[in-house]
Design a protein around this motif. Sequence first.
Motif, PDB file in Angstrom:
ATOM      1  N   LEU A 152       1.041  -1.070   0.226  1.00  0.00           N
ATOM      2  CA  LEU A 152       0.310  -0.080   0.132  1.00  0.00           C
ATOM      3  C   LEU A 152       1.143   1.170   0.725  1.00  0.00           C
ATOM      4  N   LYS A 153       0.870   2.193  -0.802  1.00  0.00           N
ATOM      5  CA  LYS A 153       1.274   3.880  -0.783  1.00  0.00           C
ATOM      6  C   LYS A 153       0.558   4.468  -0.026  1.00  0.00           C
ATOM      7  N   GLU A 154       1.062   5.127   0.778  1.00  0.00           N
ATOM      8  CA  GLU A 154       1.224   6.010   1.893  1.00  0.00           C
ATOM      9  C   GLU A 154      -0.038   7.144   1.379  1.00  0.00           C
ATOM     10  N   GLY A 155      -1.045   6.862   2.053  1.00  0.00           N
ATOM     11  CA  GLY A 155      -2.291   8.034   1.676  1.00  0.00           C
ATOM     12  C   GLY A 155      -3.406   6.859   1.788  1.00  0.00           C
ATOM     13  N   ALA A 156      -3.197   5.498   1.485  1.00  0.00           N
ATOM     14  CA  ALA A 156      -4.257   4.787   0.912  1.00  0.00           C
ATOM     15  C   ALA A 156      -5.520   4.248   1.971  1.00  0.00           C
ATOM     16  N   LEU A 157      -6.825   4.247   1.652  1.00  0.00           N
ATOM     17  CA  LEU A 157      -7.395   4.549   2.686  1.00  0.00           C
ATOM     18  C   LEU A 157      -8.734   3.947   2.202  1.00  0.00           C
ATOM     19  N   GLU A 158      -9.442   3.341   1.227  1.00  0.00           N
ATOM     20  CA  GLU A 158     -10.001   2.166   0.970  1.00  0.00           C
ATOM     21  C   GLU A 158     -10.207   1.058   0.352  1.00  0.00           C
ATOM     22  N   VAL A 159     -10.988   0.776  -0.204  1.00  0.00           N
ATOM     23  CA  VAL A 159     -10.755  -0.693  -1.021  1.00  0.00           C
ATOM     24  C   VAL A 159     -11.882  -1.074  -1.443  1.00  0.00           C
ATOM     25  N   VAL A 160     -11.724  -0.248  -3.406  1.00  0.00           N
ATOM     26  CA  VAL A 160     -12.861  -0.366  -4.389  1.00  0.00           C
ATOM     27  C   VAL A 160     -13.148  -1.264  -4.961  1.00  0.00           C
ATOM     28  N   LEU A 161     -14.257  -2.534  -4.917  1.00  0.00           N
ATOM     29  CA  LEU A 161     -14.018  -3.450  -5.142  1.00  0.00           C
ATOM     30  C   LEU A 161     -15.054  -3.531  -6.192  1.00  0.00           C
ATOM     31  N   GLU A 162     -15.016  -4.126  -7.800  1.00  0.00           N
ATOM     32  CA  GLU A 162     -15.140  -3.961  -8.843  1.00  0.00           C
ATOM     33  C   GLU A 162     -15.771  -4.775  -9.032  1.00  0.00           C
ATOM     34  N   GLY A 163     -17.065  -5.509  -9.613  1.00  0.00           N
ATOM     35  CA  GLY A 163     -17.777  -6.209 -10.650  1.00  0.00           C
ATOM     36  C   GLY A 163     -17.260  -6.490 -11.966  1.00  0.00           C
ATOM     37  N   LEU A 233      -9.442  -1.630  -6.180  1.00  0.00           N
ATOM     38  CA  LEU A 233      -8.363  -0.519  -6.813  1.00  0.00           C
ATOM     39  C   LEU A 233      -8.324  -0.052  -5.063  1.00  0.00           C
ATOM     40  N   VAL A 234      -7.362   0.902  -5.395  1.00  0.00           N
ATOM     41  CA  VAL A 234      -6.897   0.811  -3.657  1.00  0.00           C
ATOM     42  C   VAL A 234      -6.724   2.583  -4.034  1.00  0.00           C
ATOM     43  N   VAL A 235      -8.183   2.997  -2.962  1.00  0.00           N
ATOM     44  CA  VAL A 235      -7.604   4.876  -3.082  1.00  0.00           C
ATOM     45  C   VAL A 235      -7.608   5.894  -1.666  1.00  0.00           C
ATOM     46  N   ASP A 236      -6.942   6.761  -2.537  1.00  0.00           N
ATOM     47  CA  ASP A 236      -6.322   8.004  -1.652  1.00  0.00           C
ATOM     48  C   ASP A 236      -8.281   9.003  -0.328  1.00  0.00           C
ATOM     49  N   ARG A 237      -8.827   8.127  -1.188  1.00  0.00           N
ATOM     50  CA  ARG A 237     -10.115   9.860  -1.177  1.00  0.00           C
ATOM     51  C   ARG A 237     -11.264   8.571  -0.450  1.00  0.00           C
ATOM     52  N   PRO A 238     -13.004   9.485  -0.384  1.00  0.00           N
ATOM     53  CA  PRO A 238     -13.861   8.483  -0.245  1.00  0.00           C
ATOM     54  C   PRO A 238     -14.296   7.878  -1.686  1.00  0.00           C
ATOM     55  N   PHE A 239     -14.737   6.688  -1.860  1.00  0.00           N
ATOM     56  CA  PHE A 239     -15.269   6.785  -3.358  1.00  0.00           C
ATOM     57  C   PHE A 239     -16.315   7.154  -2.918  1.00  0.00           C
ATOM     58  N   ALA A 240     -17.092   7.265  -3.143  1.00  0.00           N
ATOM     59  CA  ALA A 240     -19.021   8.333  -3.865  1.00  0.00           C
ATOM     60  C   ALA A 240     -19.608   7.558  -5.046  1.00  0.00           C
TER      61      ALA A 240
END
Length: 381
Positions: A152-163, A233-240
């Motif tokens: 994980l990179k610094e700042g990783a916040l959430e993990v998006v799971l995509e179908g 997909l690891v993201v560094d801001r909240p997924f909306a």
Amino acid sequence: MTRRRDFLIGMGVLPLGAVLPHVRAGEETTRVPGLIVRGVEPENLEFPFESLDRFVIPNGRFYVRSHFAVPRMEASSWRMEVAGAVEQPFRIGLDDLKKMPSRTITAMLECSGNGRVNLVPKAKGILWDSGAVGNAEWTGVPLAALLERAGLKEGALEVVLEGADKGRVEEEPKSPGEIHFARSIPLEKARRDVLLAYQMNGEDLSPEHGAPLRAIVPGWYGMASIKWLGRILVVDRPFAGYFQTLDYSYFERRDGLPSLVSTGENEVKSQIARPARDEAIPRNSDYRVHGAAWAGESEVSRVEVSTDGGKDWAVAKLVGEPIPHAWRLWEWTWKTPKQVGPLIVMARATDRRGRVQPMKRDPDRRNGMISHVLPVRVEIS
Ligand SMILES: Nc1nc2c(c(=O)[nH]1)N[C@H]1C(S)=C(S)[C@@H](COP(=O)(O)O)O[C@H]1N2
Ligand SMILES: [Mo]
């Protein structure tokens, strides 16, 4: 003829007498004997909860909730991408996943819309009765192992799971064209207990339950357990994303200010399997009231039953041992009254955190998270 009634009632949109294109009246579809059809394209199937008779629901009787058509994928050519805020993005196939250390867990899944048919006024969405819920054994690889491998990179916040499934939501609020079904989970939850499963109850996952690989997010409503995984997909801001905000969200009041929050953990809840609605019950006899209860990431500590509309409550027996994230079967022997006539039976669960199933529906929950106590009317005869 019962099957035909099920289709008509289940679809909710068909006028009486209408017949579905490839389902003839009075005929069980070959794939779904014993399940109630709530939708045909995409296929949505409900477990008849009054038939609950065991801890683990067999694969062929487990409810199915899909927003889009089942994506056709060859297990041999399928690859999943792990990308985003990671040091080493990679793609992985099923053979390599199966070489990694596996884990088997028992976990229940409940659709956030389970029980929606009871809401007044009528809420948007599939009108599930109480069978959009099930409990199964899942085998696969912890998501933590893949995140570890990617770094994980610094700042990783959430993990998006995509179908891999995709489509358009045509009614308001419309989707931005064609979208995949996707949800995010906080990094901490993703690492703690999310499983990427390729087996269900010891068999390879079936297409409708997410083959070749799906997530199981234990203790969370079903929408988080993404099927047909195509990308992590690891993201560094909240997924909306669509299914995180416009759908599968509720209002939480902080300092009197309602704020939209993404649906996550399961509420504490018990459901009655028997008696079924309007069941005729012999007077002056022993009757086994039974069902299942669950508590998200907590544990069911008590289930109580009332047969007088909620005045008195008796403590039910919790069957077996608690298993984290699985449901708990419960039962209680009712000495039925001598007097004939209608009665209301109710069950309510409490968990280790002290959460108690509420008696009333909270409208801030919009069209999901239906966990309030539901009355079951019976006839003593
Ligand atoms: N890719 C994808 N994953 C998905 C869905 C979907 O439509 N597409 N539906 C979700 C919802 S809302 C639920 S309740 C569960 C249902 O899982 P099941 O069909 O195996 O019972 O899958 C979840 N995962
Ligand atoms: Mo769901």
